[in-house]
Design an enzyme around this catalytic site. Structure first.
Site, mmCIF file in Angstrom:
data_model
loop_
_atom_site.group_PDB
_atom_site.id
_atom_site.type_symbol
_atom_site.label_atom_id
_atom_site.label_comp_id
_atom_site.label_asym_id
_atom_site.label_seq_id
_atom_site.Cartn_x
_atom_site.Cartn_y
_atom_site.Cartn_z
ATOM 1 N N ASP A 157 1.101 -1.109 -0.040
ATOM 2 C CA ASP A 157 0.001 0.034 0.221
ATOM 3 C C ASP A 157 0.808 1.220 0.076
ATOM 4 O OD1 ASP A 157 -2.230 -1.547 0.173
ATOM 5 O OD2 ASP A 157 -2.463 -1.465 2.146
ATOM 6 N N ARG A 203 0.337 3.468 17.363
ATOM 7 C CA ARG A 203 -0.282 4.473 16.248
ATOM 8 C C ARG A 203 0.165 5.744 16.892
ATOM 9 N NH1 ARG A 203 0.718 1.042 12.256
ATOM 10 N NH2 ARG A 203 -1.141 -0.344 11.823
ATOM 11 N N ASP A 233 -7.251 2.097 12.780
ATOM 12 C CA ASP A 233 -5.892 2.902 12.611
ATOM 13 C C ASP A 233 -5.944 4.198 11.999
ATOM 14 O OD1 ASP A 233 -4.646 0.834 13.886
ATOM 15 O OD2 ASP A 233 -4.068 -0.304 12.214
ATOM 16 N N SER A 260 -3.655 -10.310 7.460
ATOM 17 C CA SER A 260 -3.359 -9.017 7.664
ATOM 18 C C SER A 260 -2.441 -8.835 8.905
ATOM 19 C CB SER A 260 -4.360 -7.789 7.344
ATOM 20 O OG SER A 260 -4.030 -6.697 8.090
HETATM 21 N N1 ARG Z 1 -7.698 -4.996 15.988
HETATM 22 C C1 ARG Z 1 -6.655 -4.494 16.524
HETATM 23 C C2 ARG Z 1 -6.550 -2.903 16.726
HETATM 24 O O1 ARG Z 1 -7.512 -2.199 16.051
HETATM 25 C C3 ARG Z 1 -5.381 -4.778 15.705
HETATM 26 C C4 ARG Z 1 -5.229 -4.253 14.130
HETATM 27 C C5 ARG Z 1 -4.070 -4.657 13.677
HETATM 28 N N2 ARG Z 1 -4.082 -4.459 12.061
HETATM 29 C C6 ARG Z 1 -3.971 -5.367 11.284
HETATM 30 N N3 ARG Z 1 -3.600 -4.920 10.265
HETATM 31 N N4 ARG Z 1 -3.894 -6.482 11.386
HETATM 32 O O2 ARG Z 1 -5.774 -2.278 17.221
#
Ligand code: ARG
Length: 403
Positions: free
Chosen positions: A14, A94, A123, A173
């Protein structure tokens, strides 16, 4: 003059496509930033790829210790588990990455920052809120979300321009940092299907874990871990070490139906060996040291803290105010907790502290007890008074009816 954009660059598909897009379609100069919080990818390779894709400058920022001390440690003090399960690794990372993007943008005189989040997850919220709060003048672009890019279009673009990007076949992912590993999508999108062994990297399958239990003694001071098995360690090494030992025993797998900020329910699979051990030990130690009133109120604060952090509000004054309360509760949270690790399971089997509120002379059933049992009679009379009054009133009403 060409506009400058500062992009959070992971080296993946990406954000690699984004580097080229910004130059080609938007006529912008791209400055890439990779913040190391323990993703374990090769930072030099990422830097080289950024340059090869035409970034005019690349920043490799090592924020591993800052992540441990300023983000993970507060989460430990808060026993932070979103919806009682998720130790928040991604959610903690983040705002730190976002703050570095803002720093670089200000230093470089760029007025745009960019990140690779989609429009469906948490995120984007965490990045955008942190960036806007730290510098409201910055414009934010999330290419996948804002240009509505699909994976197929991206792959097409990579091939057409012959970009130096490896197109990984992974159907999952994955996001990982020092605190843990999150895996989603692919076959996991069926909440009933058991995760295949291939998704796990930090935790051993149970049939491969040692047949003997292992003890782990965690020592805390000021509410944070400072030593393991008598050996003092810096925050990053300590977390890495516990991840390794507990992972060997298959500890820290979390399979969770999660409520995202944007309203979607998603099935998440996590590996958090160190977080599982450290939070469990920390909670246990607090039970030895804090009063029941502190514990009851703190658990409400903890839930609110975890929600704020999960939902992208790390920078909100409420999170900071709750932090002040939590920090204050930690001043005597000092001592040792003994854990027994075995076949994916974790037990606290001992705890001690110089500030323990446990009083043997009060608690013992032996004759030496200093607790005057007779005092309990008067206590119970008063404690049960409201309940007794209410019960006798309702009996009267049943007998006599209401006049
Ligand atoms: N669900 C978790 C969060 O919102 C993890 C997200 C992780 N991202 C990923 N691309 N697997 O913090």
């Amino acid at each position: 003059m060409r506009e400058k954009v500062v992009l959070a660059y992971s080296g993946g598909l990406d954000t690699s496509v984004a580097i080229k897009y910004f130059q080609e379609k938007y006529n912008m100069d791209v400055i890439t930033v990779t913040v190391n919080i323990g993703q374990l990818e090769d930072l030099n390779e990422i830097a080289e790829r950024a340059k090869a894709l035409g970034a005019i400058k690349h920043y490799s920022i090592d924020a591993l210790n800052e992540f441990a001390v300023n983000y993970i440690f507060p989460a430990i003090k808060a026993n932070a588990l979103y919806e009682g399960k998720y130790p928040l690794g991604t959610a903690l990372g983040r705002p730190l990455i976002a703050s570095k993007l803002v720093e670089v943008a200000e230093k470089e005189g760029a007025n745009i920052v960019a990140h690779g989040s989609t429009g469906k997850g948490n995120d984007q919220v965490r990045f955008d809120v942190t960036i806007k709060a730290l510098n409201p003048k910055l414009k934010i672009i999330a290419p996948v979300r804002d240009w509505n890019l699909s994976r197929d279009e991206e792959i097409e673009y990579v091939k057409k321009h012959n970009l130096p990007v490896e197109i990984k076949k992974s159907i999952y992912s994955i996001d990982q940092n020092l605190w843990g590993r999150s895996i989603e999508s692919g076959p996991l999108e069926d909440p009933y299907s058991e995760p295949l062994p291939e998704v796990f990297q930090w935790t051993k399958p149970l049939d491969k874990t040692p047949d003997q239990p292992e003890y782990l003694e965690l020592e805390f001071k000021g509410g944070v871990p400072i030593a393991v098995n008598g050996q003092e360690m810096d925050p990053v090494s300590l977390i890495q070490y516990v991840n390794k030992v507990a992972g060997e025993h298959g500890i820290g797998v979390i399979d969770h139906m999660e409520d995202r900020v944007v309203g979607i329910k998603s099935r998440e699979v996590y590996e958090y060996p160190a977080a599982t051990c450290i939070i469990e030990a920390h909670k246990d130690l607090e039970k030895l040291i804090l009063t029941r009133h502190q514990l009851a109120f703190k658990s409400i604060v903890e839930q609110q803290w975890a929600w704020l952090v999960y939902s992208g509000l790390w920078v909100d004054p409420l999170r900071i105010d709750l932090q002040a309360f939590i920090d204050s509760t930690q001043r005597y949270v000092e001592g040792k907790v003994k854990l027994k690790l075995y076949k994916g399971g974790l037990r606290v089997v001992g705890r001690k502290s110089p500030y323990s509120l446990y009083n043997y002379a009060l608690a013992t059933y032996e004759s030496k007890s200093i607790f005057d049992q007779r005092a309990a009679i008067g206590f119970i009379n008063l404690w049960g008074l409201p309940s007794c009054l209410a019960n006798s009133m309702s009996k009267e009403v049943k007998k006599e009816g209401i006049h």
